[in-house]
Design a protein around this motif. Structure first.
Motif, PDB file in Angstrom:
ATOM      1  N   THR A  33      35.949  -2.282 -19.880  1.00  0.00           N
ATOM      2  CA  THR A  33      36.019  -3.069 -18.654  1.00  0.00           C
ATOM      3  C   THR A  33      34.860  -4.056 -18.641  1.00  0.00           C
ATOM      4  O   THR A  33      33.707  -3.669 -18.773  1.00  0.00           O
ATOM      5  CB  THR A  33      35.950  -2.157 -17.410  1.00  0.00           C
ATOM      6  N   VAL A  34      35.206  -5.335 -18.476  1.00  0.00           N
ATOM      7  CA  VAL A  34      34.190  -6.386 -18.450  1.00  0.00           C
ATOM      8  C   VAL A  34      33.680  -6.545 -17.017  1.00  0.00           C
ATOM      9  O   VAL A  34      34.447  -6.551 -16.068  1.00  0.00           O
ATOM     10  CB  VAL A  34      34.782  -7.722 -18.948  1.00  0.00           C
ATOM     11  N   TRP A  36      32.443  -9.176 -14.728  1.00  0.00           N
ATOM     12  CA  TRP A  36      32.531 -10.626 -14.729  1.00  0.00           C
ATOM     13  C   TRP A  36      31.489 -11.264 -13.830  1.00  0.00           C
ATOM     14  O   TRP A  36      31.188 -10.763 -12.744  1.00  0.00           O
ATOM     15  CB  TRP A  36      33.925 -11.078 -14.297  1.00  0.00           C
ATOM     16  N   GLN A  37      30.951 -12.396 -14.289  1.00  0.00           N
ATOM     17  CA  GLN A  37      30.026 -13.186 -13.487  1.00  0.00           C
ATOM     18  C   GLN A  37      30.715 -13.546 -12.173  1.00  0.00           C
ATOM     19  O   GLN A  37      31.873 -13.949 -12.162  1.00  0.00           O
ATOM     20  CB  GLN A  37      29.636 -14.452 -14.230  1.00  0.00           C
ATOM     21  N   GLY A  38      30.029 -13.356 -11.061  1.00  0.00           N
ATOM     22  CA  GLY A  38      30.607 -13.621  -9.750  1.00  0.00           C
ATOM     23  C   GLY A  38      31.400 -12.449  -9.202  1.00  0.00           C
ATOM     24  O   GLY A  38      31.827 -12.477  -8.057  1.00  0.00           O
ATOM     25  N   GLY A  39      31.626 -11.412 -10.020  1.00  0.00           N
ATOM     26  CA  GLY A  39      32.271 -10.197  -9.546  1.00  0.00           C
ATOM     27  C   GLY A  39      33.779 -10.158  -9.628  1.00  0.00           C
ATOM     28  O   GLY A  39      34.385  -9.139  -9.300  1.00  0.00           O
ATOM     29  N   THR A  40      34.421 -11.252 -10.071  1.00  0.00           N
ATOM     30  CA  THR A  40      35.880 -11.285 -10.136  1.00  0.00           C
ATOM     31  C   THR A  40      36.326 -11.780 -11.506  1.00  0.00           C
ATOM     32  O   THR A  40      35.843 -12.811 -11.984  1.00  0.00           O
ATOM     33  CB  THR A  40      36.444 -12.236  -9.055  1.00  0.00           C
ATOM     34  N   ALA A  41      37.278 -11.063 -12.099  1.00  0.00           N
ATOM     35  CA  ALA A  41      37.818 -11.460 -13.398  1.00  0.00           C
ATOM     36  C   ALA A  41      38.643 -12.730 -13.249  1.00  0.00           C
ATOM     37  O   ALA A  41      39.251 -12.968 -12.198  1.00  0.00           O
ATOM     38  CB  ALA A  41      38.686 -10.344 -13.967  1.00  0.00           C
ATOM     39  N   PRO A  42      38.692 -13.576 -14.286  1.00  0.00           N
ATOM     40  CA  PRO A  42      39.533 -14.769 -14.228  1.00  0.00           C
ATOM     41  C   PRO A  42      40.992 -14.378 -13.989  1.00  0.00           C
ATOM     42  O   PRO A  42      41.486 -13.399 -14.547  1.00  0.00           O
ATOM     43  CB  PRO A  42      39.373 -15.404 -15.606  1.00  0.00           C
ATOM     44  N   ALA A  43      41.686 -15.147 -13.151  1.00  0.00           N
ATOM     45  CA  ALA A  43      43.093 -14.896 -12.857  1.00  0.00           C
ATOM     46  C   ALA A  43      43.992 -15.893 -13.573  1.00  0.00           C
ATOM     47  O   ALA A  43      45.211 -15.767 -13.523  1.00  0.00           O
ATOM     48  CB  ALA A  43      43.326 -14.961 -11.354  1.00  0.00           C
ATOM     49  N   SER A  44      43.382 -16.883 -14.224  1.00  0.00           N
ATOM     50  CA  SER A  44      44.160 -17.874 -14.963  1.00  0.00           C
ATOM     51  C   SER A  44      43.243 -18.631 -15.910  1.00  0.00           C
ATOM     52  O   SER A  44      42.027 -18.580 -15.790  1.00  0.00           O
ATOM     53  CB  SER A  44      44.818 -18.864 -13.992  1.00  0.00           C
ATOM     54  N   ASP A  51      38.555 -23.638 -22.345  1.00  0.00           N
ATOM     55  CA  ASP A  51      37.909 -22.531 -21.645  1.00  0.00           C
ATOM     56  C   ASP A  51      36.947 -21.848 -22.609  1.00  0.00           C
ATOM     57  O   ASP A  51      37.319 -21.495 -23.724  1.00  0.00           O
ATOM     58  CB  ASP A  51      38.925 -21.511 -21.141  1.00  0.00           C
ATOM     59  N   SER A  52      35.729 -21.675 -22.165  1.00  0.00           N
ATOM     60  CA  SER A  52      34.706 -20.986 -22.945  1.00  0.00           C
ATOM     61  C   SER A  52      34.493 -19.605 -22.340  1.00  0.00           C
ATOM     62  O   SER A  52      34.199 -19.479 -21.143  1.00  0.00           O
ATOM     63  CB  SER A  52      33.402 -21.790 -22.899  1.00  0.00           C
ATOM     64  N   TYR A  53      34.677 -18.581 -23.148  1.00  0.00           N
ATOM     65  CA  TYR A  53      34.431 -17.203 -22.713  1.00  0.00           C
ATOM     66  C   TYR A  53      33.169 -16.711 -23.419  1.00  0.00           C
ATOM     67  O   TYR A  53      33.081 -16.769 -24.646  1.00  0.00           O
ATOM     68  CB  TYR A  53      35.602 -16.294 -23.082  1.00  0.00           C
ATOM     69  N   THR A  54      32.204 -16.271 -22.645  1.00  0.00           N
ATOM     70  CA  THR A  54      30.964 -15.741 -23.200  1.00  0.00           C
ATOM     71  C   THR A  54      30.822 -14.286 -22.794  1.00  0.00           C
ATOM     72  O   THR A  54      31.025 -13.944 -21.623  1.00  0.00           O
ATOM     73  CB  THR A  54      29.745 -16.550 -22.713  1.00  0.00           C
ATOM     74  N   TYR A  55      30.503 -13.442 -23.764  1.00  0.00           N
ATOM     75  CA  TYR A  55      30.326 -12.014 -23.524  1.00  0.00           C
ATOM     76  C   TYR A  55      28.957 -11.580 -24.030  1.00  0.00           C
ATOM     77  O   TYR A  55      28.535 -11.998 -25.110  1.00  0.00           O
ATOM     78  CB  TYR A  55      31.384 -11.192 -24.260  1.00  0.00           C
ATOM     79  N   VAL A  56      28.280 -10.745 -23.266  1.00  0.00           N
ATOM     80  CA  VAL A  56      27.095 -10.042 -23.732  1.00  0.00           C
ATOM     81  C   VAL A  56      27.497  -8.576 -23.810  1.00  0.00           C
ATOM     82  O   VAL A  56      27.899  -7.976 -22.807  1.00  0.00           O
ATOM     83  CB  VAL A  56      25.888 -10.231 -22.793  1.00  0.00           C
ATOM     84  N   ILE A  57      27.434  -8.023 -25.001  1.00  0.00           N
ATOM     85  CA  ILE A  57      27.840  -6.634 -25.245  1.00  0.00           C
ATOM     86  C   ILE A  57      26.580  -5.806 -25.473  1.00  0.00           C
ATOM     87  O   ILE A  57      25.785  -6.117 -26.361  1.00  0.00           O
ATOM     88  CB  ILE A  57      28.775  -6.549 -26.467  1.00  0.00           C
ATOM     89  N   ILE A  58      26.413  -4.769 -24.679  1.00  0.00           N
ATOM     90  CA  ILE A  58      25.236  -3.897 -24.771  1.00  0.00           C
ATOM     91  C   ILE A  58      25.722  -2.496 -25.101  1.00  0.00           C
ATOM     92  O   ILE A  58      26.535  -1.925 -24.363  1.00  0.00           O
ATOM     93  CB  ILE A  58      24.457  -3.884 -23.441  1.00  0.00           C
ATOM     94  N   LYS A  59      25.239  -1.939 -26.193  1.00  0.00           N
ATOM     95  CA  LYS A  59      25.625  -0.571 -26.562  1.00  0.00           C
ATOM     96  C   LYS A  59      24.714   0.389 -25.811  1.00  0.00           C
ATOM     97  O   LYS A  59      23.499   0.390 -25.991  1.00  0.00           O
ATOM     98  CB  LYS A  59      25.514  -0.343 -28.065  1.00  0.00           C
ATOM     99  N   ALA A  63      29.728   4.831 -28.931  1.00  0.00           N
ATOM    100  CA  ALA A  63      31.037   4.319 -28.527  1.00  0.00           C
ATOM    101  C   ALA A  63      31.117   3.984 -27.030  1.00  0.00           C
ATOM    102  O   ALA A  63      32.177   4.055 -26.421  1.00  0.00           O
ATOM    103  CB  ALA A  63      32.140   5.304 -28.914  1.00  0.00           C
ATOM    104  N   THR A  64      29.997   3.620 -26.417  1.00  0.00           N
ATOM    105  CA  THR A  64      29.949   3.252 -24.999  1.00  0.00           C
ATOM    106  C   THR A  64      29.217   1.918 -24.867  1.00  0.00           C
ATOM    107  O   THR A  64      28.117   1.759 -25.401  1.00  0.00           O
ATOM    108  CB  THR A  64      29.226   4.329 -24.168  1.00  0.00           C
ATOM    109  N   TYR A  65      29.856   0.991 -24.140  1.00  0.00           N
ATOM    110  CA  TYR A  65      29.328  -0.359 -24.043  1.00  0.00           C
ATOM    111  C   TYR A  65      29.384  -0.869 -22.611  1.00  0.00           C
ATOM    112  O   TYR A  65      30.304  -0.538 -21.869  1.00  0.00           O
ATOM    113  CB  TYR A  65      30.150  -1.320 -24.910  1.00  0.00           C
ATOM    114  N   THR A  66      28.407  -1.681 -22.248  1.00  0.00           N
ATOM    115  CA  THR A  66      28.457  -2.482 -21.027  1.00  0.00           C
ATOM    116  C   THR A  66      28.697  -3.909 -21.490  1.00  0.00           C
ATOM    117  O   THR A  66      28.014  -4.392 -22.397  1.00  0.00           O
ATOM    118  CB  THR A  66      27.136  -2.403 -20.246  1.00  0.00           C
ATOM    119  N   VAL A  67      29.694  -4.575 -20.886  1.00  0.00           N
ATOM    120  CA  VAL A  67      30.025  -5.938 -21.282  1.00  0.00           C
ATOM    121  C   VAL A  67      29.947  -6.849 -20.062  1.00  0.00           C
ATOM    122  O   VAL A  67      30.564  -6.576 -19.033  1.00  0.00           O
ATOM    123  CB  VAL A  67      31.432  -6.009 -21.908  1.00  0.00           C
ATOM    124  N   LEU A  68      29.165  -7.923 -20.183  1.00  0.00           N
ATOM    125  CA  LEU A  68      29.037  -8.929 -19.146  1.00  0.00           C
ATOM    126  C   LEU A  68      29.788 -10.169 -19.614  1.00  0.00           C
ATOM    127  O   LEU A  68      29.579 -10.628 -20.745  1.00  0.00           O
ATOM    128  CB  LEU A  68      27.560  -9.269 -18.924  1.00  0.00           C
TER     129      LEU A  68
END
Length: 75
Positions: A33-34, A36-44, A51-59, A63-68
């Motif tokens: 589960t990502v 999302w910046q602003g608290g809401t996932a993109p709806a379109s 569209d640029s999608y940027t992710y910060v993945i923190i282990k 096998a457990t990650y936080t994704v921003l």
């Protein structure tokens, strides 16, 4: 990745008149589960743009990650 490591990645989605958007993320075979910046996932996606999608993945554990995540429109 080792526990405590982070990784930043960006991907670009060039859109036509019909826009698409990311609806999920899988890491090591498990859905994540990502947060999302602003608290809401993109709806379109954004038609006729890039569209640029940027992710910060923190282990955080084995096998457990936080994704921003964020979506940015470039037109």
């Amino acid at each position: 990745m080792a526990v405590g490591d982070s990784l930043s990645l960006t991907f670009l989605a060039t859109q036509s008149a019909t826009a698409y958007y990311t609806t999920g993320l899988t890491i090591d075979g498990s859905s994540v589960t990502v947060k999302w910046q602003g608290g809401t996932a993109p709806a379109s996606g954004n038609a006729s743009s890039i569209d640029s999608y940027t992710y910060v993945i923190i282990k955080t554990a084995s096998a457990t990650y936080t994704v921003l995540g964020s979506q940015t429109k470039f037109a």
